[in-house]
Design an enzyme around this catalytic site. Structure first.
Site, PDB file in Angstrom:
ATOM      1  N   GLU A  52       0.980  -1.239  -0.187  1.00 46.30           N
ATOM      2  CA  GLU A  52       0.033  -0.026  -0.080  1.00 46.30           C
ATOM      3  C   GLU A  52       0.830   1.200   0.045  1.00 46.30           C
ATOM      4  O   GLU A  52       0.305   2.301   0.511  1.00 46.30           O
ATOM      5  CB  GLU A  52      -0.888   0.039   1.297  1.00 46.30           C
ATOM      6  N   THR A  57      -0.188   2.086  -8.250  1.00 41.62           N
ATOM      7  CA  THR A  57      -0.814   3.582  -8.682  1.00 41.62           C
ATOM      8  C   THR A  57       0.057   4.220  -9.491  1.00 41.62           C
ATOM      9  O   THR A  57      -0.196   4.782 -10.519  1.00 41.62           O
ATOM     10  CB  THR A  57      -1.321   4.440  -7.432  1.00 41.62           C
ATOM     11  N   ARG A 186      -7.631  -0.250  -5.373  1.00 44.33           N
ATOM     12  CA  ARG A 186      -6.836  -0.960  -4.519  1.00 44.33           C
ATOM     13  C   ARG A 186      -7.107  -2.512  -4.979  1.00 44.33           C
ATOM     14  O   ARG A 186      -8.040  -3.106  -4.686  1.00 44.33           O
ATOM     15  CB  ARG A 186      -7.137  -0.892  -3.030  1.00 44.33           C
ATOM     16  N   ASP A 208       7.452  -4.637 -11.250  1.00 40.01           N
ATOM     17  CA  ASP A 208       6.547  -4.146 -10.026  1.00 40.01           C
ATOM     18  C   ASP A 208       6.298  -5.367  -9.265  1.00 40.01           C
ATOM     19  O   ASP A 208       6.008  -6.430  -9.878  1.00 40.01           O
ATOM     20  CB  ASP A 208       5.227  -3.664 -10.432  1.00 40.01           C
ATOM     21  N   GLN A 212       3.572  -6.952   0.037  1.00 37.98           N
ATOM     22  CA  GLN A 212       3.320  -7.872   1.310  1.00 37.98           C
ATOM     23  C   GLN A 212       4.488  -8.662   1.614  1.00 37.98           C
ATOM     24  O   GLN A 212       5.280  -9.047   0.767  1.00 37.98           O
ATOM     25  CB  GLN A 212       2.080  -8.434   1.264  1.00 37.98           C
TER      26      GLN A 212
END
Length: 370
Positions: A52, A57, A186, A208, A212
């Site tokens: 996050e 994005t 998300r 990318d 986590q």
């Protein structure tokens, strides 16, 4: 002429099998030569950061700015995810109310909350008018708003207030998500994803990876031949805990990952670009959440976003200076920090233009590619 005759004569002495091997070898050399020529103008960027932090994005922004953008059909495909995000957000706030013992303030909210909580978010494909009315009523409930204001105490999507403010538009029968809707969706990144863009004469390959902890063991395969590393850190997570472990501060985890990454042997020659992301959320959050409560060494003014940004930037830059004595690290790594808002296309266009014209081109020279 004699050389050419000699080569032809030698070829005449070859068996059919040897001629076949020679042809294959010639083709391989041709491919390698073309590949080497192509790589002269290729920049490989590795995008890292904790969950996050805004990596995906950023990729979406690159597609909008330097790629083909999104077709109407592709935008439509995001509608289901937007609707699922809305249910996920409202359910998270309602469950948090129970955990935090926050009462509802409106008479119908208890009944409305049951209607929302019984929905399986993975089965959601659209928002019907009944759910829109229920969501709007719940969002106006003082208890739900109090739950939202205490979102640092549980996991809640950053896009919550944006989607709640746009419920009517998003629930329309002919709804087509806007680019801003898509940027705010998300979906956790799993595995490794590569994206390619051409900017002028430079071929840009961005890798990318999942943020986590469970995804990090896969990163090692991405580290080869990286021109530059872009590390994304969320400015707004100073008062939040990890989704995987609620006893660990998110920013401390991000700093630890930043340290181990930039001092890795894989990035000795790679330039490091630090995106301190989510300046918009920090600006909103700092008004009600004191940075000094989580980082006592902060001596700046309360509710001062600029002071908080400067402090957090130096927290990360201090990781560049910090050395592990037992490993004898003495070389200072140069890091290029930038404040970003990954959902702001103008901001990302400006920032990436700056790093493209300086850091990335310098990296190509360092790798002797220019």
């Amino acid at each position: 002429m004699g050389c050419c005759w000699c080569c032809r004569a030698c070829e005449c002495l070859l068996t059919d099998e040897e001629k076949g091997h020679a042809a294959i070898n010639k083709e391989i050399n041709k491919i390698l030569k073309e590949q080497k020529k192509k790589e002269k103008n290729e920049i490989k960027l590795l995008l890292l950061g904790t969950g996050e932090s805004g990596k995906t994005t950023f990729i979406k922004q690159m597609r909008i700015i330097h790629g083909a953008g999104y077709s109407e059909e592709e935008l439509r495909a995001f509608a289901k995810l937007v609707h699922q995000n809305i249910f996920t957000s409202m359910q998270a706030m309602l469950r948090a109310m129970h955990t935090l013992k926050i009462p509802f303030g409106l008479p119908d909210s208890q009944k409305n909350s049951r209607l929302v909580l019984e929905v399986d978010t993975l089965q959601v494909t659209r928002l019907d008018q009944q759910h829109v009315a229920v969501m709007k009523s719940l969002w106006s409930d003082p208890g739900v708003r109090q739950s939202y204001s205490r979102r640092r105490e549980y996991q809640l999507l950053d896009s919550t207030s944006y989607y709640m403010a746009n419920l009517e538009r998003i629930a329309a029968v002919d709804y087509i998500p806007t680019e801003q809707d898509v940027l705010r969706v998300r979906v956790p990144t799993t595995g490794i994803n590569e994206y390619a863009f051409t900017i002028n004469t430079i071929f840009l390959r961005i890798v990318d990876v999942g943020g986590q902890k469970s995804e990090r063991k896969k990163w090692i395969h991405c580290f080869e031949n990286v021109t530059s590393l872009i590390f994304l850190a969320s400015l707004s997570e100073y008062d939040q805990v990890l989704e995987e472990n609620e006893s660990d501060n998110r920013m401390e985890e991000s700093k630890a990952l930043f340290y181990t990454t930039i001092h890795s042997r894989w990035f000795i020659k790679s330039s490091v670009i630090l995106f301190l992301n989510k300046v918009d959320i920090l600006g909103e959050k700092i008004l009600t959440s004191d940075l000094a409560d989580y980082f006592p060494q902060f001596k700046g003014r309360k509710q001062d976003a600029a002071a908080a940004m400067e402090f957090i930037m130096h927290l990360y830059l201090a990781e560049v200076e910090r050395k592990e004595k037992d490993k004898g690290k003495h070389d200072k790594k140069t890091v290029y920090p930038h404040f970003t808002c990954a959902t702001d296309t103008h901001n990302i266009r400006h920032v990436f233009s700056a790093i493209r014209d300086t850091v990335l081109l310098n990296s190509l020279k360092e790798f002797s590619l220019l």
